[in-house]
Design an enzyme around this catalytic site. Structure first.
Site, mmCIF file in Angstrom:
data_model
loop_
_atom_site.group_PDB
_atom_site.id
_atom_site.type_symbol
_atom_site.label_atom_id
_atom_site.label_comp_id
_atom_site.label_asym_id
_atom_site.label_seq_id
_atom_site.Cartn_x
_atom_site.Cartn_y
_atom_site.Cartn_z
ATOM 1 N N GLU A 223 49.177 39.435 39.519
ATOM 2 C CA GLU A 223 48.492 39.497 38.226
ATOM 3 C C GLU A 223 49.448 40.278 37.356
ATOM 4 O OE1 GLU A 223 45.080 42.197 37.397
ATOM 5 O OE2 GLU A 223 46.387 41.914 35.670
ATOM 6 N N CYS B 86 44.890 46.060 32.075
ATOM 7 C CA CYS B 86 45.455 44.715 31.971
ATOM 8 C C CYS B 86 44.577 43.844 31.078
ATOM 9 C CB CYS B 86 45.640 44.073 33.335
ATOM 10 S SG CYS B 86 44.332 44.433 34.486
#
Lengths: 514, 514
Positions: free
Chosen positions: A237, A274
């Site tokens: 990710e 994020c």
């Protein structure tokens, strides 16, 4: 709080020790894989219990190493243990085995067909690269470790250098809990140092990797995984801009709420999420200037807060300078950077206006890349088509958020936003309505991922779906019943859910063990 | 039959045409993705109907280009259309959408939780590299094309150079059927030539690739896919040795049947099957020599048959020479190679004995690599441990087959073979009992794949599971109902199966549309 932050380099686990841990992980894989779902679930629960019981030991080193508040850290440990328990429940139910049986069919149109029984088996030992911004939920005992252990895979955990004492303390608790619960010795190991991580990633005994972090670091590791003689899946990710689109109706309805919500979201955790919303797209009308002013005022009132490390603060500074140097940008709030006596960089938020969507796209390589830290862009748009075209060309994102009218009781204008929603779905893993992307619920339906670079695979890294990353199917053809793995035997001794000839089997009520 | 085989190089699709097809595929993706499951299923069914109706046009070019018999080719077309119909059924049922809903939970232990609704969306345009050995089932309208179309992805099909006329004839039928059924124009396109294939694989508009073929060719394409600025999944099925283990009990029970079954399987289709059993492991006892003799006699009686192309026959010849040069090998049957007046190489089977498992392992790089063609090894083993250790170190395989006693009514000796079965499961995607690996049933439970190099991912390429390769999850958070994709709306207008809060929803009986 005055603290001393570690440097970003850790001592390297010695090569002989790395070799020993790899051998141990490989040796543990078959026996850990043979644990019944219930026994493996109990083991995961034991780890969650231990972390809950010893939260008090974990918070102080984490606070010192990350600068996060006690409240945030306590909450994150809770999230970590909820996550472990969720995977335990998933494993206990047997649903993750996806048992699928097709009966033999002597009359099949293509000729007699054998009996086939398929389940999922652990992929093998996994290397997990911990993230820096979630010292618990995406670190030593975080979602990657929990889902790999749940799948039946031993884990070698490469620590993030930002929180070494926290990592060691967590690993000690995990080790102890696993040992007490009877897990084989090599099921979990911790290594430190970049070279040790690469060595493990390259090792033939490792079958998959998981990573949460930057595009640059993640891509370098992805390339190593892909170039191995035996390539392995690399579940990364990496990065996401997380755009937010505000519609006219939403702005007319609740400009103040949107302004304050945006500021709270992009400055949460000093912008080190994020899922931080990096770009706010506002309709350009008579009141836009005023709304932008409200946002700027709110951003200007957010106090300076510590960043995770001096390195991250430095990187943030570079990115911000790059952004503000782009044509068409206008700094509305210039964040201050200070360093306390312990050397911790404290940063207050920055807000940058981009003159138009055209200017934003003209400098896409700078403005539409993730900026890790408490900065965001506000961009007025002139037409919905302009926003749609922007989304269509966007890099993959973890989230796209859309603010629509709440008053129209679920009917925000029929087809008006249908293309926008479809494009959001094409470019993101999660489409958020009338809320902010920070905060990722840990549930069955969750999807934390998206097209590259948001993620390097189609799998989620949060929620029960994360377990699929570490499983692979095996089918048995016409096997004698007593040579089948227990989950596949006709009598269904583990009482797992099964699909037989394409239909879900109805289990008697006593079968529900979760 | 005298035929003229094409050379292995085809004309290249012109770069401008490749560009046009890529643009068309990208343009078609959203509308094809929006087809309802029922409409997409009808379209797939229309393609199946057309191929069934026009089988007579397809067999002659395929027979000329592959050397396969009319019976084999007719059967393969049937398999191809059964496959298309199976994917159509899967799509129609909506099961492939994996709709998962978690209701909002204001009381959630980690704080109020939003509503989440997840489904699967098409990954985007896919490039499919056709295989040479199955001119229908793994070629233009084969399992990769069918599963990608089923998922809602446009397909650009790179032909295999071995059967250009067959490919063109199939593609014409597919095109016509899709157009008549109302599919958007760019949903399917065919390209030819190696450079065109690489251009498409590298193009940013392509989201995934599927391939069936050699380790060398597949790995080269895998590396290209992984090295793109935006890497994409490369679903390759590369190569497999498919070992067969015969237990003492099985040999005592039915040595003749095993001998003839083995020969039939490894010579099927002139040995040009990815599931060809390459190594037969026999217990060494007083009767082994006799069994080997029976196998050799049966192999010696198999008539020469055409190989797919001169290139493949040449490659086969090299591999066979390499194998027979390895220490400890002994040629029991030396296959003859002849060339008919059309230039088609005809080959009769070869059988090689390896003196021991130790000798087999000593030359593993030569003997335990796939040999594409009608050759196999027979290897006596001295202990079960020896076989287990061999399996433990084996490269990933599509299949491992085990012959046990059939007489003991499903109880082949309790724990005696448990470790063998576990190791087979660790190294293969399918574990076959008392049968031969050639022949892959097209069903829900099927798994055609395995650890690398059998496959480059954990996904099957045969059976309904193949559709997962071309889907990715998207979750909607707190979306207004009328902005949700139809499959996710509360009223469930498409009547798809749903999992709500972790439980399967019970649909009313009328909902079953498949």
């Amino acid at each position: 709080m005055s603290t001393t932050r570690p440097s970003a380099t850790e001592p390297e686990t010695a090569p002989e020790e790395v070799e020993r841990l790899l051998a141990r992980a490989a040796a543990a894989a078959p026996s850990w894989g043979r644990f019944t779902p219930a026994a493996r679930a109990d083991t995961l629960t034991a780890v969650a219990d231990a972390l809950d019981a010893r939260t008090g030991e974990l918070v102080p080193p984490a606070a010192a190493e990350t600068g996060y508040t006690t409240g945030r850290l306590t909450g994150e440990i809770k999230r970590t243990t909820v996550q472990l328990r969720m995977f335990a429940d998933r494993v206990r139910s047997g649903a993750y085995l996806d048992v699928t049986i097709d009966r033999a069919d002597p009359e099949f149109v293509l000729g007699p067909r054998p009996e086939l029984r398929r389940h999922q088996v652990p992929i093998g030992p996994v290397v997990v690269f911990a993230a820096g911004n979630f010292p618990f939920a995406f670190s030593v005992a975080g979602t990657d470790t929990a889902s790999a252990l749940a799948a039946g895979c031993p884990v070698i955990l490469k620590t993030h250098p930002g929180h070494p004492r926290t990592s060691a303390a967590t690993a000690a608790i995990v080790h102890e809990a696993l040992a007490e619960a009877g897990a084989p010795e090599g099921v979990f190991a911790m290594i430190t140092g970049r070279q040790a991580g690469v060595t493990v990633l390259r090792d033939a005994r490792i079958s998959a990797a998981a990573f949460t972090g930057s595009v640059r670091g993640g891509r370098a590791l992805f390339d190593i995984a892909a170039a191995r003689p035996t390539p392995i899946p690399f579940y990364g990710e990496l990065g996401s801009i997380n755009p937010v689109v505000v519609t006219e109706e939403a702005l007319a309805e609740r400009a103040e709420e949107i302004a304050s919500g945006f500021v709270a979201s992009f400055t949460l955790g000093t912008g080190q999420f994020c899922t931080k919303p990096g770009v706010l797209l506002l309709p350009r009308d008579a009141d836009t200037a005023q709304t932008v002013e409200v946002i700027a005022r709110a951003a200007g009132e957010v106090a300076a807060a510590p960043m995770l490390s001096a390195d991250i603060a430095t990187g943030y500074g570079y990115r911000l300078a790059e952004i503000t140097a782009a044509a068409g940008t206008d700094v509305l709030v210039k964040g201050a950077v200070s360093t306390d006596d312990g050397g911790v960089p404290q940063v207050s938020p920055s807000l940058v206006r981009v003159a138009s969507v055209a200017q934003l796209r003209a400098a896409a390589a700078v403005l539409l890349e993730e900026c890790f830290g408490p900065a965001a862009l506000v961009v007025p748009y002139d037409t919905e088509e302009e926003v749609e075209d922007l989304l269509a060309d966007l890099d993959g994102a973890l989230t796209v958020s859309i603010h629509t009218s709440r008053e129209a009781s679920g009917a925000p204008g029929g087809d008006k936003y249908r293309r926008l929603v479809e494009l959001a779905q094409q470019r993101a893993g999660r489409v958020v309505f009338n809320a902010w992307p920070t905060g990722v619920a840990v549930t069955h339906a969750q999807n934390h991922g998206g097209p590259y670079p948001a993620a390097t695979s189609a799998h989620t890294s949060v929620g029960t779906g994360a377990v699929w990353r570490f499983l692979r199917p095996v089918v048995f053809q016409d096997a004698p019943d007593d040579l089948l793995p227990p989950a596949l035997r006709e009598s269904n001794p583990l009482r797992v859910p099964r699909t037989i000839d394409g239909q879900s089997e109805r289990l008697p009520a006593t079968a529900t063990e979760s």
